[in-house]
Design an enzyme around this catalytic site. Structure first.
Site, short mmCIF file in Angstrom:
data_model
loop_
_atom_site.label_atom_id
_atom_site.label_comp_id
_atom_site.label_asym_id
_atom_site.label_seq_id
_atom_site.Cartn_x
_atom_site.Cartn_y
_atom_site.Cartn_z
N HIS A 102 -16.30 1.05 6.28
CA HIS A 102 -14.86 1.33 6.33
C HIS A 102 -14.59 2.82 6.14
O HIS A 102 -13.60 3.34 6.67
CB HIS A 102 -14.16 0.51 5.23
CG HIS A 102 -12.68 0.59 5.25
ND1 HIS A 102 -11.91 0.17 6.32
CD2 HIS A 102 -11.79 1.02 4.30
CE1 HIS A 102 -10.63 0.35 6.04
NE2 HIS A 102 -10.53 0.87 4.82
N HIS A 130 -10.59 0.88 -3.16
CA HIS A 130 -11.97 0.94 -2.69
C HIS A 130 -12.94 1.46 -3.74
O HIS A 130 -12.67 2.46 -4.41
CB HIS A 130 -12.06 1.83 -1.45
CG HIS A 130 -11.27 1.31 -0.28
ND1 HIS A 130 -11.38 0.01 0.17
CD2 HIS A 130 -10.36 1.91 0.52
CE1 HIS A 130 -10.58 -0.16 1.22
NE2 HIS A 130 -9.94 0.98 1.43
N CYS A 161 -1.95 -2.32 7.77
CA CYS A 161 -1.90 -3.24 6.63
C CYS A 161 -0.61 -4.04 6.56
O CYS A 161 -0.62 -5.20 6.13
CB CYS A 161 -2.16 -2.49 5.33
SG CYS A 161 -3.85 -1.82 5.28
N ASP A 215 0.79 -1.24 0.00
CA ASP A 215 0.00 0.00 0.00
C ASP A 215 0.82 1.29 0.00
O ASP A 215 0.47 2.24 0.72
CB ASP A 215 -0.97 0.01 1.20
CG ASP A 215 -1.96 -1.12 1.16
OD1 ASP A 215 -1.93 -1.94 0.22
OD2 ASP A 215 -2.78 -1.22 2.10
N LYS A 274 -7.20 -4.86 -3.00
CA LYS A 274 -8.01 -5.32 -1.86
C LYS A 274 -8.99 -4.25 -1.43
O LYS A 274 -8.73 -3.07 -1.57
CB LYS A 274 -7.11 -5.72 -0.69
CG LYS A 274 -6.20 -4.62 -0.19
CD LYS A 274 -5.20 -5.16 0.82
CE LYS A 274 -4.20 -4.13 1.28
NZ LYS A 274 -4.77 -3.05 2.08
N HIS A 291 -10.42 7.10 1.14
CA HIS A 291 -9.03 6.94 0.70
C HIS A 291 -8.95 5.86 -0.37
O HIS A 291 -9.77 4.95 -0.40
CB HIS A 291 -8.11 6.60 1.88
CG HIS A 291 -8.47 5.32 2.55
ND1 HIS A 291 -9.45 5.24 3.52
CD2 HIS A 291 -8.00 4.05 2.39
CE1 HIS A 291 -9.57 3.99 3.93
NE2 HIS A 291 -8.71 3.24 3.26
#
Length: 193
Positions: free
Chosen positions: A59, A53, A140, A9, A98, A73
Site C-alpha cells: 500500500h 497504518h 475511501c 478519514d 483501518k 501516510h
C-alpha cells in the site's frame, strides 16, 4: 430506528500540508464542524474512521503509482494520522481504525479499540440510515458508502462535505455509488492541487 453520520478519514495527512493531501480537505473538516454545530439534532449518532497504518505492505510505494500504492501516510503515532484540527470531534462516539497491516479503503474494514466493526456498532445502536462525508470522494468515501449500502443501510453521501482527488476517478466513483443505490447529495469538492 436511528441515523448516523460517518466521517471518513478527515486526517492531517489527507488535508493541505499532509503527505497525501487532497485539495479542499481542510475546508471539508471545517464544513463538517459547522454542520454539526448548526444541526445538532440531525443525527442520532456520529462516528469516524481513520486510516491507521503500521505496516500496510505494498500500500506504501517507493515510488508510489497513485493507483494501488501511495506515499507513506497516516502512520500510527504520527501527527499525520490525527484528525484535522478544524474537525470538531466532540460528538464522535466511536472511531474505527483501518489498514494497520493491509490496504483498507472502507470504514467497514475498520474496528474500534474494543475490536467491534463498524457494521456491528451501527446495528447495535439500531441505525438503519447513514450519511457519509469526508476524504476522499473517489477512494475511501466511495468504498465506505458502497459497503454501507451492501450492509443494508440506507446510504447518502453529502458530496459537498467530501473532497476528491481527481475528476476522472470521481466520475467513476459517482457512477458506482449511484448504481449501488447510494443517494448522492450536492457536488464534491474537486480542486487542482
Amino acid at each position: 430506528m436511528a441515523n448516523a453520520l460517518i466521517i471518513v478519514d478527515v486526517q492531517n495527512d489527507f488535508c493541505e500540508g499532509g503527505s497525501l493531501a487532497v485539495a479542499g480537505g481542510a475546508g471539508v473538516a471545517a464544513g463538517i464542524s459547522r454542520l454539526l454545530a448548526s444541526e445538532p439534532e440531525r443525527w442520532d449518532h456520529v462516528v469516524a474512521t481513520k486510516d491507521y497504518h503500521i505496516d500496510p505492505g505494498a500500500h506504501f510505494g517507493d515510488p508510489p503509482d497513485f493507483v494501488e500504492s501511495w506515499p507513506r501516510h497516516c502512520v500510527v503515532g504520527t501527527s499525520g494520522s490525527e484528525f484535522h484540527p478544524d474537525l470538531a470531534t466532540g460528538r464522535v462516539e466511536a472511531i474505527f481504525h483501518k489498514g494497520e497491516h493491509a490496504a483498507a479503503y472502507s470504514g467497514f474494514e475498520g474496528h474500534a479499540d474494543d475490536g467491534e466493526c463498524l457494521a456491528d456498532w451501527l446495528r447495535r445502536h439500531d441505525v438503519d440510515r447513514v450519511d457519509v462525508v469526508g476524504i476522499a470522494t473517489d477512494h475511501c468515501v466511495r468504498a465506505t458508502a458502497l459497503d454501507a449500502a451492501r450492509e443494508g443501510f440506507a446510504t447518502t453521501v453529502l458530496l459537498e462535505l467530501t473532497a476528491a482527488v481527481a475528476p476522472a476517478t470521481t466520475d467513476v466513483a459517482l457512477r458506482a455509488m449511484d448504481g449501488a443505490g447510494v443517494t448522492l447529495h450536492g457536488e464534491p469538492v474537486i480542486r487542482a492541487a
